[in-house]
Design an enzyme around this catalytic site. Structure first.
Site, short mmCIF file in Angstrom:
data_model
loop_
_atom_site.label_atom_id
_atom_site.label_comp_id
_atom_site.label_asym_id
_atom_site.label_seq_id
_atom_site.Cartn_x
_atom_site.Cartn_y
_atom_site.Cartn_z
N THR A 110 0.83 -1.20 0.00
CA THR A 110 0.00 0.00 0.00
C THR A 110 0.87 1.26 0.00
O THR A 110 0.62 2.20 -0.75
CB THR A 110 -0.95 0.00 1.22
OG1 THR A 110 -1.77 -1.15 1.14
CG2 THR A 110 -1.80 1.26 1.26
N TYR A 111 1.90 1.27 0.85
CA TYR A 111 2.79 2.43 0.90
C TYR A 111 3.81 2.41 -0.23
O TYR A 111 4.10 3.44 -0.84
CB TYR A 111 3.49 2.51 2.26
CG TYR A 111 2.62 3.09 3.35
CD1 TYR A 111 2.15 4.39 3.26
CD2 TYR A 111 2.27 2.33 4.46
CE1 TYR A 111 1.35 4.93 4.26
CE2 TYR A 111 1.48 2.87 5.47
CZ TYR A 111 1.02 4.17 5.36
OH TYR A 111 0.23 4.71 6.34
N ARG A 113 3.60 1.38 -3.20
CA ARG A 113 3.00 1.82 -4.46
C ARG A 113 2.76 3.32 -4.50
O ARG A 113 2.39 3.88 -5.53
CB ARG A 113 1.69 1.07 -4.71
CG ARG A 113 1.95 -0.40 -4.95
CD ARG A 113 0.68 -1.21 -4.94
NE ARG A 113 1.02 -2.62 -4.85
CZ ARG A 113 0.34 -3.59 -5.41
NH1 ARG A 113 -0.75 -3.31 -6.12
NH2 ARG A 113 0.72 -4.83 -5.27
N LEU A 133 11.81 2.93 12.98
CA LEU A 133 11.46 2.81 11.57
C LEU A 133 11.93 4.05 10.82
O LEU A 133 11.70 5.18 11.28
CB LEU A 133 9.93 2.69 11.43
CG LEU A 133 9.28 1.60 12.27
CD1 LEU A 133 7.81 1.88 12.47
CD2 LEU A 133 9.50 0.26 11.61
N GLU A 134 12.56 3.86 9.68
CA GLU A 134 12.92 4.98 8.82
C GLU A 134 11.96 4.95 7.65
O GLU A 134 11.86 3.95 6.93
CB GLU A 134 14.36 4.85 8.33
CG GLU A 134 14.85 6.11 7.62
CD GLU A 134 15.09 5.92 6.15
OE1 GLU A 134 14.33 6.53 5.35
OE2 GLU A 134 15.99 5.18 5.78
N TYR A 167 22.63 -10.79 20.06
CA TYR A 167 22.61 -9.36 20.33
C TYR A 167 22.45 -9.11 21.83
O TYR A 167 23.08 -8.22 22.39
CB TYR A 167 21.46 -8.71 19.56
CG TYR A 167 21.61 -7.21 19.44
CD1 TYR A 167 22.42 -6.66 18.45
CD2 TYR A 167 20.96 -6.35 20.31
CE1 TYR A 167 22.56 -5.28 18.33
CE2 TYR A 167 21.08 -4.98 20.19
CZ TYR A 167 21.89 -4.45 19.21
OH TYR A 167 22.04 -3.09 19.10
N LYS A 173 23.99 -1.84 21.55
CA LYS A 173 23.65 -0.46 21.92
C LYS A 173 22.17 -0.12 21.73
O LYS A 173 21.70 0.86 22.30
CB LYS A 173 24.53 0.52 21.14
CG LYS A 173 24.40 0.40 19.63
CD LYS A 173 25.47 1.22 18.94
CE LYS A 173 25.52 0.88 17.46
NZ LYS A 173 26.68 1.47 16.84
N GLN A 177 15.49 -0.78 23.51
CA GLN A 177 15.09 0.59 23.17
C GLN A 177 13.59 0.77 23.24
O GLN A 177 12.83 -0.11 22.87
CB GLN A 177 15.64 1.01 21.82
CG GLN A 177 15.01 0.31 20.64
CD GLN A 177 15.70 0.63 19.31
OE1 GLN A 177 16.83 1.10 19.27
NE2 GLN A 177 15.02 0.37 18.22
#
Length: 185
Positions: A110-111, A113, A133-134, A167, A173, A177
């Protein structure tokens, strides 16, 4: 490595709290960008808090020394990402990745496109936290992102053995988070 099914994802969410909160079905057809459990993955939701990139105060982005001044904080039901820009956000869900699993994230059609690309590095074995999220708007127009709806899908790949150093073991690091986490060196 094998990709894990909805049955496995449901069991791990219920018994080991791998995803919290966990939505046991795919929600949103026709009403929202879908989210929740799918056949071979989990469509995570984007929370209502964002850091929208702007270049008014900086001419260079340095991953070793990024300034919070490079972003405008925003909270709301819909986030508008400027043309050819990006924003950082976080998942609604908190993830706990098992020691023998690697999770990868792929965008939702959806995004995609609409020219909106979501990038997330792999969720490593033993990692836990909210996913940062980027979200890139590759178009020459402003783009809408709908909070508390699906943004991308997490696929779970299980190995036949646990890794030597997860991890969690190396105390990475980004372990544990919460909120949107800027780059760390």
């Amino acid at each position: 490595m094998t990709i894990k099914s909805d049955k496995w994802i449901r069991m791990m969410a219920r018994e080991r709290k791998m995803i919290e909160p966990f939505i046991d079905r795919n929600v949103g057809k026709g009403e929202a960008v879908s989210f929740g459990l799918s056949s071979y993955g989990y469509d995570l939701r984007v929370a209502d808090e964002y850091k929208i990139f702007h270049n008014a105060l900086n001419s260079v982005i340095d991953p070793k020394e990024i300034s919070s001044d490079s972003f405008v904080d925003f909270q709301g039901e819909v986030c508008i990402i400027p043309p050819n820009s990006f924003a950082l956000a976080r998942s609604v869900e908190y993830f706990r990745i098992p020691e023998n699993v690697l999770a990868i994230c792929v965008g939702k059609s959806t995004y995609a496109r609409c020219g909106i690309i979501t990038n997330v590095t792999p969720l490593e074995p033993g990692w836990e936290g909210h996913v940062t999220l980027e979200i890139s708007n590759t178009t020459p127009l402003p783009a809408k992102i709908y909070s508390n709806e699906g943004l991308c899908q997490i696929l779970f790949l299980e190995s036949d053995e646990a890794c030597e150093v997860s991890y969690g073991h190396k105390q990475g690091k980004y372990q544990g988070q919460t909120g949107i986490t800027l780059p760390k060196v």
